[in-house]
Design a protein around this motif. Structure first.
Motif, PDB file in Angstrom:
ATOM      1  N   ALA A 102       0.740  -1.310  -0.480  1.00  0.00           N
ATOM      2  CA  ALA A 102       0.156   0.108   0.116  1.00  0.00           C
ATOM      3  C   ALA A 102       0.485   0.976  -0.081  1.00  0.00           C
ATOM      4  CB  ALA A 102      -1.064   0.425   1.403  1.00  0.00           C
ATOM      5  N   GLY A 103       2.284   1.247   0.280  1.00  0.00           N
ATOM      6  CA  GLY A 103       3.034   1.743   0.144  1.00  0.00           C
ATOM      7  C   GLY A 103       3.512   2.717   1.187  1.00  0.00           C
ATOM      8  N   LEU A 104       3.241   2.234   2.432  1.00  0.00           N
ATOM      9  CA  LEU A 104       3.389   3.108   3.770  1.00  0.00           C
ATOM     10  C   LEU A 104       4.971   1.926   4.200  1.00  0.00           C
ATOM     11  CD1 LEU A 104       0.178   2.722   3.607  1.00  0.00           C
ATOM     12  CD2 LEU A 104       0.748   2.494   6.551  1.00  0.00           C
ATOM     13  N   ARG A 105       6.065   3.501   5.023  1.00  0.00           N
ATOM     14  CA  ARG A 105       6.791   3.025   4.854  1.00  0.00           C
ATOM     15  C   ARG A 105       7.323   2.426   6.684  1.00  0.00           C
ATOM     16  NH1 ARG A 105       6.560   7.694   2.745  1.00  0.00           N
ATOM     17  NH2 ARG A 105       6.663   8.606   5.228  1.00  0.00           N
ATOM     18  N   ARG A 106       8.309   1.145   6.847  1.00  0.00           N
ATOM     19  CA  ARG A 106       8.432   1.026   7.943  1.00  0.00           C
ATOM     20  C   ARG A 106       9.246   2.172   8.628  1.00  0.00           C
ATOM     21  NH1 ARG A 106      10.232  -4.898   9.999  1.00  0.00           N
ATOM     22  NH2 ARG A 106       9.208  -5.167   8.203  1.00  0.00           N
ATOM     23  N   ARG A 107       8.570   2.409   9.754  1.00  0.00           N
ATOM     24  CA  ARG A 107       9.213   3.942  10.754  1.00  0.00           C
ATOM     25  C   ARG A 107       9.656   3.131  12.167  1.00  0.00           C
ATOM     26  NH1 ARG A 107      10.189   8.190   8.050  1.00  0.00           N
ATOM     27  NH2 ARG A 107       8.245   9.416   6.575  1.00  0.00           N
ATOM     28  N   SER A 108       9.718   2.434  12.794  1.00  0.00           N
ATOM     29  CA  SER A 108       9.986   1.491  13.703  1.00  0.00           C
ATOM     30  C   SER A 108       9.944   0.488  14.285  1.00  0.00           C
ATOM     31  CB  SER A 108       9.888   2.310  14.622  1.00  0.00           C
ATOM     32  OG  SER A 108       8.291   2.126  15.317  1.00  0.00           O
ATOM     33  N   ILE A 109      10.564  -1.105  15.097  1.00  0.00           N
ATOM     34  CA  ILE A 109      10.374  -2.286  14.808  1.00  0.00           C
ATOM     35  C   ILE A 109      11.269  -2.387  16.276  1.00  0.00           C
ATOM     36  CG2 ILE A 109      12.513  -2.438  13.864  1.00  0.00           C
ATOM     37  CD1 ILE A 109      11.088  -5.208  13.194  1.00  0.00           C
ATOM     38  N   ASP A 110       9.843  -3.276  17.430  1.00  0.00           N
ATOM     39  CA  ASP A 110      10.405  -3.332  18.306  1.00  0.00           C
ATOM     40  C   ASP A 110      10.404  -4.653  18.299  1.00  0.00           C
ATOM     41  OD1 ASP A 110       7.910  -4.151  18.915  1.00  0.00           O
ATOM     42  OD2 ASP A 110       7.830  -2.635  20.054  1.00  0.00           O
ATOM     43  N   ALA A 111      10.642  -5.876  19.578  1.00  0.00           N
ATOM     44  CA  ALA A 111      10.764  -7.505  19.546  1.00  0.00           C
ATOM     45  C   ALA A 111       9.315  -8.058  19.259  1.00  0.00           C
ATOM     46  CB  ALA A 111      10.805  -8.151  21.037  1.00  0.00           C
ATOM     47  N   THR A 112       8.000  -7.506  19.103  1.00  0.00           N
ATOM     48  CA  THR A 112       7.416  -8.173  17.844  1.00  0.00           C
ATOM     49  C   THR A 112       6.119  -6.445  17.531  1.00  0.00           C
ATOM     50  OG1 THR A 112       5.505  -7.422  19.932  1.00  0.00           O
ATOM     51  CG2 THR A 112       6.605  -9.624  21.011  1.00  0.00           C
ATOM     52  N   THR A 113       6.306  -5.907  17.318  1.00  0.00           N
ATOM     53  CA  THR A 113       5.694  -5.331  16.610  1.00  0.00           C
ATOM     54  C   THR A 113       6.744  -3.461  15.818  1.00  0.00           C
ATOM     55  OG1 THR A 113       4.219  -4.965  18.001  1.00  0.00           O
ATOM     56  CG2 THR A 113       3.715  -3.747  17.333  1.00  0.00           C
ATOM     57  N   ALA A 114       5.357  -3.753  14.450  1.00  0.00           N
ATOM     58  CA  ALA A 114       6.538  -2.443  13.031  1.00  0.00           C
ATOM     59  C   ALA A 114       5.256  -1.691  13.334  1.00  0.00           C
ATOM     60  CB  ALA A 114       7.110  -3.243  12.412  1.00  0.00           C
ATOM     61  N   ARG A 115       6.193  -0.238  13.198  1.00  0.00           N
ATOM     62  CA  ARG A 115       4.925   0.539  13.032  1.00  0.00           C
ATOM     63  C   ARG A 115       5.364   1.300  11.363  1.00  0.00           C
ATOM     64  NH1 ARG A 115       3.614   5.279  16.584  1.00  0.00           N
ATOM     65  NH2 ARG A 115       1.920   2.965  17.310  1.00  0.00           N
ATOM     66  N   PHE A 116       4.374   1.289  10.214  1.00  0.00           N
ATOM     67  CA  PHE A 116       4.531   1.579   9.310  1.00  0.00           C
ATOM     68  C   PHE A 116       3.495   3.418   9.089  1.00  0.00           C
ATOM     69  CE2 PHE A 116       4.843  -2.541   9.352  1.00  0.00           C
ATOM     70  CZ  PHE A 116       6.284  -2.633   7.926  1.00  0.00           C
ATOM     71  N   ASP A 117       4.075   3.519   8.496  1.00  0.00           N
ATOM     72  CA  ASP A 117       3.179   5.304   8.158  1.00  0.00           C
ATOM     73  C   ASP A 117       3.101   5.454   6.962  1.00  0.00           C
ATOM     74  OD1 ASP A 117       5.418   6.787   7.726  1.00  0.00           O
ATOM     75  OD2 ASP A 117       5.284   7.033  10.262  1.00  0.00           O
ATOM     76  N   ALA A 118       2.298   6.894   6.414  1.00  0.00           N
ATOM     77  CA  ALA A 118       2.399   7.517   4.507  1.00  0.00           C
ATOM     78  C   ALA A 118       2.201   9.017   5.690  1.00  0.00           C
ATOM     79  CB  ALA A 118       1.414   6.620   4.597  1.00  0.00           C
ATOM     80  N   GLU A 119       2.894  10.266   5.184  1.00  0.00           N
ATOM     81  CA  GLU A 119       2.877  11.091   4.958  1.00  0.00           C
ATOM     82  C   GLU A 119       2.282  11.500   4.724  1.00  0.00           C
ATOM     83  OE1 GLU A 119       6.602  13.235   6.662  1.00  0.00           O
ATOM     84  OE2 GLU A 119       7.024  11.467   6.859  1.00  0.00           O
ATOM     85  N   ALA A 120       1.510  13.086   5.042  1.00  0.00           N
ATOM     86  CA  ALA A 120       0.767  14.128   3.833  1.00  0.00           C
ATOM     87  C   ALA A 120       2.286  14.753   3.162  1.00  0.00           C
ATOM     88  CB  ALA A 120       0.249  15.299   4.191  1.00  0.00           C
ATOM     89  N   ALA A 121       1.353  14.899   1.758  1.00  0.00           N
ATOM     90  CA  ALA A 121       2.945  15.338   0.257  1.00  0.00           C
ATOM     91  C   ALA A 121       3.525  16.071   0.853  1.00  0.00           C
ATOM     92  CB  ALA A 121       2.143  14.643  -1.006  1.00  0.00           C
ATOM     93  N   ASN A 122       2.089  17.343   1.037  1.00  0.00           N
ATOM     94  CA  ASN A 122       2.375  18.563   1.390  1.00  0.00           C
ATOM     95  C   ASN A 122       1.402  19.478   2.360  1.00  0.00           C
ATOM     96  OD1 ASN A 122       4.099  19.162  -1.567  1.00  0.00           O
ATOM     97  ND2 ASN A 122       1.849  18.819  -1.901  1.00  0.00           N
ATOM     98  N   PRO A 123       2.457  19.159   3.507  1.00  0.00           N
ATOM     99  CA  PRO A 123       1.647  19.881   4.837  1.00  0.00           C
ATOM    100  C   PRO A 123       1.125  21.161   5.016  1.00  0.00           C
ATOM    101  CG  PRO A 123       3.726  18.500   4.920  1.00  0.00           C
ATOM    102  CD  PRO A 123       3.872  18.593   3.902  1.00  0.00           C
ATOM    103  N   SER A 124      -0.123  21.310   5.431  1.00  0.00           N
ATOM    104  CA  SER A 124      -0.466  22.896   5.098  1.00  0.00           C
ATOM    105  C   SER A 124       0.065  22.996   6.307  1.00  0.00           C
ATOM    106  CB  SER A 124      -1.933  22.433   5.071  1.00  0.00           C
ATOM    107  OG  SER A 124      -2.814  23.818   5.324  1.00  0.00           O
ATOM    108  N   PRO A 125       0.393  24.649   6.321  1.00  0.00           N
ATOM    109  CA  PRO A 125       0.478  25.797   7.266  1.00  0.00           C
ATOM    110  C   PRO A 125      -0.519  25.274   8.546  1.00  0.00           C
ATOM    111  CG  PRO A 125      -0.003  26.262   5.621  1.00  0.00           C
ATOM    112  CD  PRO A 125       0.028  25.970   4.918  1.00  0.00           C
TER     113      PRO A 125
END
Length: 173
Positions: free
Chosen positions: A147-170
């Motif tokens: 789906a295009g999410l990136r792995r941001r962190s991992i520990d012994a049991t869990t990984a976090r994947f995320d996606a960021e807004a392309a152009n964050p609005s002010p």
């Protein structure tokens, strides 16, 4: 726009799916364990029952929760659910999903994830959308990667994947 209420309750339509907000009738049927003719034979799964209970406790208006049923367009059957854990926290919004066993392996979870993440990243209060997945669930890891999410962190049991807004609005947090 209140940060406590999901800002839109529109259907999201993809090539094979419709992501439709839960209705009060859907929640009542799942909680009462009453079969519906528009459900796949193995819907609801245990996770869907949990989500129905959470939505029922949160609001009198289920569509305001950010949770949606996953409907197979070809058959019109409910095959799972996907949802955003509204409201976001400091611009970060968690989501989760589940597709019943009879419909897995068809790319539906990936398709639903792409649609929900794209939609969530258009919301003014959201700058990051993320999901935590157990490492013991390689199929779900593949869904998030496809789906295009990136792995941001991992520990012994869990990984976090995320996606960021392309152009964050002010105006984004």
């Amino acid at each position: 726009m209140s940060s406590s209420t999901f800002p839109t309750a529109t259907d999201l339509t993809t090539e094979h799916l419709v992501l439709r907000p839960w209705s009060a009738d859907d929640i009542a049927a799942v909680l009462a364990d009453v079969r519906s003719t528009h459900w796949a034979a193995d819907f609801p799964a245990e996770g869907d029952r949990v989500i129905a209970g959470v939505i029922a406790e949160q609001s009198d208006e289920p569509a305001a929760s950010g949770h949606r049923l996953i409907i197979e367009r070809e058959t019109g059957l409910v095959i799972g659910s996907i949802g955003m854990m509204w409201p976001p926290s400091e611009g970060a919004l968690e989501f989760g999903y589940g597709v019943v066993a009879s419909r897995r392996g068809r790319g539906y979870a990936t398709e639903a994830t792409r649609a929900l993440v794209a939609h969530a990243l258009t919301l003014p209060e959201v700058r990051v959308v993320y999901a935590d997945v157990e490492l013991a669930n390689p199929a779900s890891i593949r869904v998030l990667e496809k789906a295009g999410l990136r792995r941001r962190s991992i520990d012994a049991t869990t990984a976090r994947f995320d996606a960021e807004a392309a152009n964050p609005s002010p105006h984004r947090p």
